[in-house]
Design a protein around this motif. Structure first.
Motif, short mmCIF file in Angstrom:
data_model
loop_
_atom_site.label_atom_id
_atom_site.label_comp_id
_atom_site.label_asym_id
_atom_site.label_seq_id
_atom_site.Cartn_x
_atom_site.Cartn_y
_atom_site.Cartn_z
N ALA A 1 0.85 -1.20 0.00
CA ALA A 1 0.00 0.00 0.00
C ALA A 1 0.88 1.25 0.00
O ALA A 1 0.57 2.24 -0.66
N HIS B 1 3.89 1.55 -1.34
CA HIS B 1 4.37 1.71 -2.72
C HIS B 1 3.30 2.38 -3.57
O HIS B 1 3.58 3.29 -4.34
N ALA B 2 2.06 1.90 -3.42
CA ALA B 2 0.96 2.40 -4.24
C ALA B 2 0.71 3.88 -3.96
O ALA B 2 0.59 4.68 -4.89
N GLU C 1 3.34 6.11 -5.40
CA GLU C 1 3.35 6.31 -6.84
C GLU C 1 2.13 7.09 -7.35
O GLU C 1 2.25 7.94 -8.22
N ASP C 2 0.96 6.77 -6.85
CA ASP C 2 -0.25 7.41 -7.35
C ASP C 2 -1.35 7.32 -6.29
O ASP C 2 -2.00 6.29 -6.13
N GLY D 1 -4.32 8.71 -5.99
CA GLY D 1 -5.69 8.48 -6.45
C GLY D 1 -5.91 7.04 -6.84
O GLY D 1 -6.89 6.41 -6.44
N ALA D 2 -4.96 6.49 -7.61
CA ALA D 2 -5.09 5.09 -8.04
C ALA D 2 -5.05 4.18 -6.81
O ALA D 2 -5.76 3.17 -6.76
N ALA D 3 -4.25 4.53 -5.82
CA ALA D 3 -4.18 3.71 -4.60
C ALA D 3 -5.54 3.68 -3.92
O ALA D 3 -6.01 2.62 -3.48
N GLN D 4 -6.21 4.85 -3.87
CA GLN D 4 -7.56 4.90 -3.27
C GLN D 4 -8.51 3.99 -4.02
O GLN D 4 -9.34 3.32 -3.42
N LEU D 5 -8.38 3.98 -5.35
CA LEU D 5 -9.28 3.14 -6.16
C LEU D 5 -9.04 1.66 -5.89
O LEU D 5 -9.88 0.83 -6.19
N MET D 6 -7.86 1.31 -5.36
CA MET D 6 -7.59 -0.08 -5.00
C MET D 6 -8.16 -0.41 -3.63
O MET D 6 -8.11 -1.55 -3.18
N LEU E 1 -13.70 9.89 -5.50
CA LEU E 1 -12.45 10.65 -5.56
C LEU E 1 -12.73 12.15 -5.49
O LEU E 1 -11.90 12.93 -5.07
N HIS F 1 -11.76 4.87 -0.80
CA HIS F 1 -11.11 3.59 -0.50
C HIS F 1 -12.07 2.56 0.07
O HIS F 1 -11.76 1.38 0.13
N VAL G 1 -14.51 0.48 -3.18
CA VAL G 1 -14.05 -0.70 -3.91
C VAL G 1 -14.55 -1.99 -3.26
O VAL G 1 -15.03 -2.90 -3.94
N ARG H 1 -3.25 4.57 -15.21
CA ARG H 1 -2.71 4.77 -13.87
C ARG H 1 -2.33 3.47 -13.16
O ARG H 1 -2.66 3.24 -12.00
N PHE I 1 0.57 1.03 -11.50
CA PHE I 1 1.74 1.38 -10.70
C PHE I 1 2.99 0.97 -11.47
O PHE I 1 3.37 -0.19 -11.50
N LEU J 1 -2.55 -5.65 -5.80
CA LEU J 1 -3.12 -4.43 -5.24
C LEU J 1 -4.59 -4.29 -5.62
O LEU J 1 -5.39 -3.73 -4.87
#
Lengths: 293, 236
Positions: free
Chosen positions: A168, A170-171, A174-175, A177-182, B52, B73, B76, B88, B90, B101
């Motif tokens: 998490a 790492h995510a 890096e990004d 917003g994308a981490a939140q989407l995960m 978001l 978060h 999902v 997007r 990683f 992930l």
């Protein structure tokens, strides 16, 4: 033999720097901010340990536990109340706030403990070891410091690369917003990073004050700046970079003191930083991120 | 009852109103296309649905629950996956780490590896490259990874933002074929696309978004023959 002596003391100092630099680099990598108050958390750790073990006379392990727990909580509180409200603000605003937090901690320590240096009792009870018929002496502090540093490096590397919270991190790094989407809780991950960094700062504080046994409200300031240098040197945001950067910084400082000039040691350290950044602006392990369009 | 229902949604960026009170619904099993020109508010709409961005007004109901105020978060895990614009993925992690992930909110290891197997079956190239760093994948492979990553959460609905962007015509067809397969597998799809022709060809129904308003909606097969849609979006 003399060289080896300086080398080991440099390695020991570098180990402390590496532990501190890890906190800088992780926070930078994940929260994208320079936490200039990080050095002062070391000082708070030192005072907590001093208060519990020297003033109150409790066993050292309680003192260390107290310092680690106290600093972890402090790191989370600083993040929650000073930095989180600024998420999305300009990096300059965050930087100025971090400097403000740094002065706040120093002045709180000044208010509570006064300006007079406290003489710190080493937490290490291990006797010095001599080798080669007494030609080489390694202090117990050096041995313990290097050993703790190795353990921290291994555990942290495993944590970041092999566990779910590590992934998490790492995510988020890096990004966001994308981490939140995960499904990654970004605030939680950033708070965890501050907690880890501050716990490491507490350990570094205990080791630093054991090796250099005076404690003042400004004890953390210079190591704070130097380890920032170490983190940049290694490539800010990179965990192996902070480790190598910290160790190299300690070695350069120790060997400069021994062979060039003890007054000039700090100047040499910063000079090396400038040279490294001119040659390789991203630091030794810095990631060159190529944007794919 | 609709699986996803958006009611009277308004979104502001500062003082600018980007979404001006739109409503739409997505039923279980449907493929819904949201088409419109650049800047019409398609991406903003998807970002608001997955949390978001916070809307200034309106309601988002998913599976009977109001998710308007729920942080991104947590959404999902409720069964809504979002393949964001620009993929997007990683870049510095491997393909496999990216996919893991995607299953971040799931706990059961056996179910996760079953989904991983399914994703590999659907995208054999991802399995071939599972230990490769994702940033080194080609654009089409990155899109597949982004879709595979979303599928890893085992979603009931998948939101896709411009999956065809930047891809060659051949790859675009491949991606749309995959979307069809995903839909046939029982996952509901909400698709945002500038490539209206392609989107309408696989969608059941569609909404046309024009500067923050829904200007037209209906069956995709009707819209594809609609004069104004043809003129504005199909270049005919």
């Amino acid at each position: 033999m003399e060289f080896l002596q300086f080398f080991i003391s440099g390695l020991s100092l570098g180990s402390i720097y590496a532990i501190i630099a890890l906190g800088y680099t992780m926070v930078y990598g994940i929260a994208k901010m320079l936490n200039f108050a990080h050095g002062d958390v070391i000082m708070v750790g030192g005072y907590l340990l001093f208060t519990i073990s020297t003033t109150m006379g409790l066993p050292v392990w309680i003192g260390i536990t107290g310092a680690v727990v106290g600093c972890t909580a402090l790191g989370v509180v600083i993040e929650r109340f000073a930095y989180r409200p600024l998420r999305g603000a300009t990096s300059l605003a965050v930087l100025i706030t971090a400097i403000g937090v740094s002065y706040l901690l120093q002045n709180l320590a000044l208010l509570i403990f006064g300006a007079a240096p406290k003489s710190f009792t080493s937490i290490v009870t291990m006797p010095a070891m001599t080798f080669a018929n007494g030609a080489l002496t390694v202090t117990g502090e050096s041995i313990v410091t290097i050993a703790i540093c190795i353990v921290i490096m291994i555990v942290l590397t495993l944590f970041v690369n092999k566990t779910k919270p590590g992934r998490a991190m790492h995510a988020v790094s890096e990004d966001r917003g994308a981490a939140q989407l995960m499904g990654v809780n970004v605030n939680g991950t950033i708070a965890l990073t501050f907690a880890i960094g501050s716990a490491l700062a507490a350990i570094a504080g205990a080791l630093l004050c054991s090796a250099y046994p005076t404690l003042t409200p400004y004890t953390g300031a210079m190591p704070g700046i130097k380890t920032f240098v170490a983190a940049v040197f290694g490539g800010i945001g990179s965990i192996p970079g902070a480790m190598v950067g910290g160790l190299l910084l300690g070695l350069i400082e120790s060997l400069s003191k021994a062979y060039i000039s003890s007054e000039m040691a700090d100047a040499i350290v910063f000079l090396v930083l400038i040279v490294v950044l001119v040659v390789k602006p991203t630091g030794i392990f810095g990631k060159k991120i190529s944007e794919k369009v | 009852m609709a699986l996803l229902e958006v009611k009277d949604l308004e979104v502001h960026y500062g003082v600018i109103k980007a979404i001006k009170g739109i409503s739409f619904e997505v039923n279980q099993g449907e493929v819904i296309a949201l088409i419109g020109a650049n800047g019409a508010g398609k991406t903003t709409t998807l970002h608001t649905v997955t949390g978001l961005i916070q809307p200034s007004h309106g309601q988002i109901i998913f599976d009977g629950k109001d998710i308007t105020k729920i942080p991104a978060h947590k959404i999902v895990g409720m069964g809504m996956a979002h393949v964001p614009e620009g993929r997007r993925i990683f870049q510095q992690l491997t393909v496999l780490e990216n996919l893991k992930l995607g299953a971040y909110t799931r706990k059961d290891k056996n179910l996760i590896s079953a989904t991983l197997k399914m994703v590999y079956e659907r995208f054999p190239r991802l399995e071939e490259r599972k230990n490769q760093v994702a940033g080194t994948l080609s654009g089409g492979e990155q899109q597949m990874l982004a879709m595979g990553r979303a599928l890893m959460s085992n979603p009931r609905i998948i939101l896709m933002d411009e999956p065809s962007m930047g891809l060659s015509p051949l790859l675009v067809s491949e991606i749309f074929d995959i979307i069809k397969v995903i839909s046939e597998g029982g996952t509901t799809v909400l698709l945002v696309e500038q490539n209206a022709q392609k989107a309408l060809s696989i969608a059941d129904r569609a909404y046309v978004l024009e500067t923050g308003n829904i200007s037209l909606s209906g069956k995709a097969s009707d819209l594809i023959n609609d004069e104004s849609v043809r003129k504005a979006y199909l270049g005919a």
